[in-house]
Every structure is written in structure tokens, then in C-alpha cells.
Motif scaffolding. Structure first.
Motif, short mmCIF file in Angstrom:
data_model
loop_
_atom_site.label_atom_id
_atom_site.label_comp_id
_atom_site.label_asym_id
_atom_site.label_seq_id
_atom_site.Cartn_x
_atom_site.Cartn_y
_atom_site.Cartn_z
N SER A 31 -11.17 23.89 6.17
CA SER A 31 -11.58 24.42 4.87
C SER A 31 -13.01 24.96 4.93
N GLN A 32 -13.90 24.21 5.59
CA GLN A 32 -15.29 24.65 5.75
C GLN A 32 -15.36 25.93 6.58
N MET A 33 -14.57 25.98 7.65
CA MET A 33 -14.56 27.18 8.50
C MET A 33 -14.08 28.40 7.72
N LYS A 34 -13.04 28.21 6.92
CA LYS A 34 -12.51 29.31 6.13
C LYS A 34 -13.55 29.83 5.14
N GLU A 35 -14.26 28.89 4.50
CA GLU A 35 -15.29 29.28 3.53
C GLU A 35 -16.42 30.05 4.22
N SER A 36 -16.86 29.54 5.39
CA SER A 36 -17.94 30.20 6.12
C SER A 36 -17.52 31.59 6.60
N ASN B 27 -8.35 32.43 22.11
CA ASN B 27 -9.00 31.47 21.23
C ASN B 27 -9.75 32.26 20.16
N GLU B 28 -9.20 32.28 18.95
CA GLU B 28 -9.77 33.08 17.87
C GLU B 28 -11.16 32.63 17.47
N VAL B 29 -11.43 31.33 17.61
CA VAL B 29 -12.75 30.79 17.30
C VAL B 29 -13.77 31.32 18.30
N GLN C 230 -20.69 46.60 16.68
CA GLN C 230 -20.57 45.15 16.82
C GLN C 230 -20.08 44.50 15.52
N VAL C 231 -20.57 45.02 14.40
CA VAL C 231 -20.14 44.50 13.10
C VAL C 231 -18.63 44.65 12.95
N GLU C 232 -18.09 45.78 13.36
CA GLU C 232 -16.65 46.00 13.28
C GLU C 232 -15.89 45.05 14.19
N LEU D 298 -12.89 38.08 12.81
CA LEU D 298 -12.80 37.21 11.64
C LEU D 298 -11.42 37.28 10.99
N ARG D 299 -10.82 38.46 10.96
CA ARG D 299 -9.48 38.59 10.39
C ARG D 299 -8.47 37.74 11.17
N LYS D 300 -8.59 37.79 12.50
CA LYS D 300 -7.70 36.98 13.34
C LYS D 300 -7.96 35.49 13.12
#
Length: 285
Positions: free
Chosen positions: A105-110, A221-223, A243-245, A251-253
Motif C-alpha cells: 500500500s505504501q509503495m503504491k501511494e509513493s 523485477n518491476e521494482v 529519462q522521465v519517460e 512505474l506503470r509496470k
């Protein structure tokens, strides 16, 4: 002839009594689910393999639910000297599962906050929010590693497993700890070095840009990919908005991955609660 038939019948009856009794189908089902999960422990941890493990744990807990309804289980638990240890183990699993849910939940919020920052297209603010996310990741990793140390101690403790029912329940506890431990390791790792070589960084980024094979996607590993993309921004190795893109794509993954984990963990958590209630009802009967 009659005497021979009678003796044969008697002999057959004696032999049939000496045969081992067949295990209950539910006991077989629990064993099969445990065997499948143990066989998957050696697999490389990826988001897809972890989801499969969590699905397998749900199947295991469904079979445990059936096991707890059997009279033979009731008798085994009432007579079990290690029942307090099993109760304590089930509570610890619930605590660890709840912790994993909180971490996700914290990861999703961040991740959501960072994605919102990336849409602003303001370089200075983006860098501030990137650093904020990375600092949050460091704190999360530190907390997870503390939990993992406690889990190693807990999962290594084994009680009296003379009873088959006790052995199955303890086996389910150990395999569940192991799967959640793998999930937490997936989230906490890898530990990116403070100074990555330029070649290592470029290699990682190139892997995200090209079309990956199915095998590579399965082991991704998406993280890690978000961490690598963010690390490239802070080191300003390439065009900033390119880089932003990269970060936005990663992040979407990651958010999709977290969504799958959360659904599986929630389903598992509900089953764990149900089975603990059944366990307590047996002891209070």
C-alpha cells in the motif's frame, strides 16, 4: 472343500487387516498442494512466479479449511501437545501477511505521488520528488530487512511433528512464511550500489528500451527497473525528459505488479483468518 474355503476366507480376512489404511482424500489434497509449493521454491523470483506462489497458497489454505472440518483433525488437535505453537504460528503468519499488505500500500501511494510529479514537467520539482521516493525506498528496505531477520528465526523453529495433522499444519505454516519472505525480498531487493558503473547503467536502460523476449519479461523485477530508471535521473547520464519517460513506463509496470500482489494477498489473508477462526472453534468445542 468347505473347510478349505473357510480357511481361505479367514486367511484373506487376516491379510486385509494388515494392509495400511488409505489416507483421507483431503489429507492427500493438502499434501499435493504442499508438494507443488515446495517444488516452486527453487524458481527464480519474479512477479509472475510470486503471483503463482500466492495462488498456490490460496489453494493450500482452501484444502486446510477442508482438513479442519474432519473429525480426525478435531481429535488430533485436542490431543496435540504442540497446539499452542500452531496457534502462535498462525497468528505470526497473519501479522506478516498484514505487514506485506501495508508495504504494498505504501509503495503504491509513493509510486502514484511520483507519477503525478512527473506529469508537471518541472525539472527542479521532479528531482525533489524523485529523491523523496528514493528516501522512502531506503526506509522501506531497512524495515523489511528487520522483518526478514525475525522471519528466518521463526520459520526455522520446528515443533513436535509426530502427528500427521500436526505435520501438515506446520508444513503449511513454513511454506507460507517462505512465500511471503520471497515477496518481501522481491520488494526490498536489489540493493543498488551507491556508484553504478556507466556501462552497467546504460545496459540496464537499454534492456528496458528494446522489446524483451517472453522469458526476459517473465524474470523482470518491476521494482528494480524503477530504481534503475530513477538512479539514471539523479546521475543525469542522458537526456532528462527521455529519462522521465523511462521512469513513467517503469512505474506503470510496477503499479500493475503491485495491484496483482495486493489482490492475491487480500484473498490469502481472508483465508488465513477463516482458518484461524476454525482452529480456535475446534479448541473451544
Amino acid at each position: 472343500m468347505d473347510s478349505f474355503a473357510a480357511n481361505s476366507k479367514k486367511s484373506f480376512h487376516i491379510r486385509s487387516n494388515s494392509l495400511p489404511s488409505k489416507a483421507h482424500p483431503v489429507v492427500d489434497e493438502v499434501n499435493e498442494n504442499l508438494c507443488r509449493l515446495r517444488a516452486s521454491e527453487e524458481a527464480t523470483s519474479s512477479s509472475s512466479s510470486l503471483c503463482q506462489k500466492l495462488d498456490g497458497l490460496q489453494d493450500l489454505q482452501d484444502s486446510i479449511d477442508k482438513l479442519l472440518l474432519l473429525p480426525l483433525t478435531h481429535q488430533a488437535l485436542v490431543d496435540n501437545k504442540s497446539v499452542d505453537e500452531l496457534l502462535e504460528g498462525s497468528l505470526k503468519i497473519l501479522d506478516v501477511c498484514a505487514l506485506a499488505k501495508d508495504v504494498l500500500s505504501q509503495m503504491k501511494e509513493s509510486a502514484h505521488e511520483l507519477e503525478s510529479a512527473l506529469r508537471r514537467k518541472r525539472r527542479d520539482q521532479i528531482l525533489v520528488d524523485v529523491q523523496k521516493y528514493m528516501n522512502s525506498r531506503k526506509l522501506m528496505k531497512k524495515a523489511i530487512h528487520k522483518v526478514l531477520k525475525r522471519m528466518v528465526t521463526t520459520s526455522s523453529q520446528r515443533g513436535d511433528e509426530n502427528s500427521e495433522i500436526n505435520s501438515l499444519l506446520k508444513g503449511a505454516e513454513v511454506i507460507t512464511f517462505s512465500a511471503i519472505e520471497s515477496l518481501l525480498c522481491f520488494i526490498a531487493e536489489p540493493k543498488l550500489p551507491s556508484k553504478m558503473s556507466r556501462w552497467s547503467l546504460v545496459s540496464k536502460l537499454m534492456q528496458t528500451k528494446r522489446v524483451a523476449s517472453k522469458e526476459e519479461e517473465a524474470n523482470e523485477n518491476e521494482v528494480e527497473m524503477v530504481d534503475v530508471a530513477l538512479h539514471s535521473i539523479t546521475n543525469q547520464k542522458c537526456d532528462f525528459f527521455v529519462q522521465v519517460e523511462d521512469v513513467r513506463n517503469s512505474l506503470r509496470k510496477l503499479e500493475s505488479c503491485i495491484h496483482d500482489f495486493e489482490e492475491d494477498l487480500e484473498s490469502l489473508y481472508r483465508r488465513l483468518i477463516k482458518n484461524r477462526v476454525s482452529f480456535l472453534n475446534i479448541l473451544n468445542y
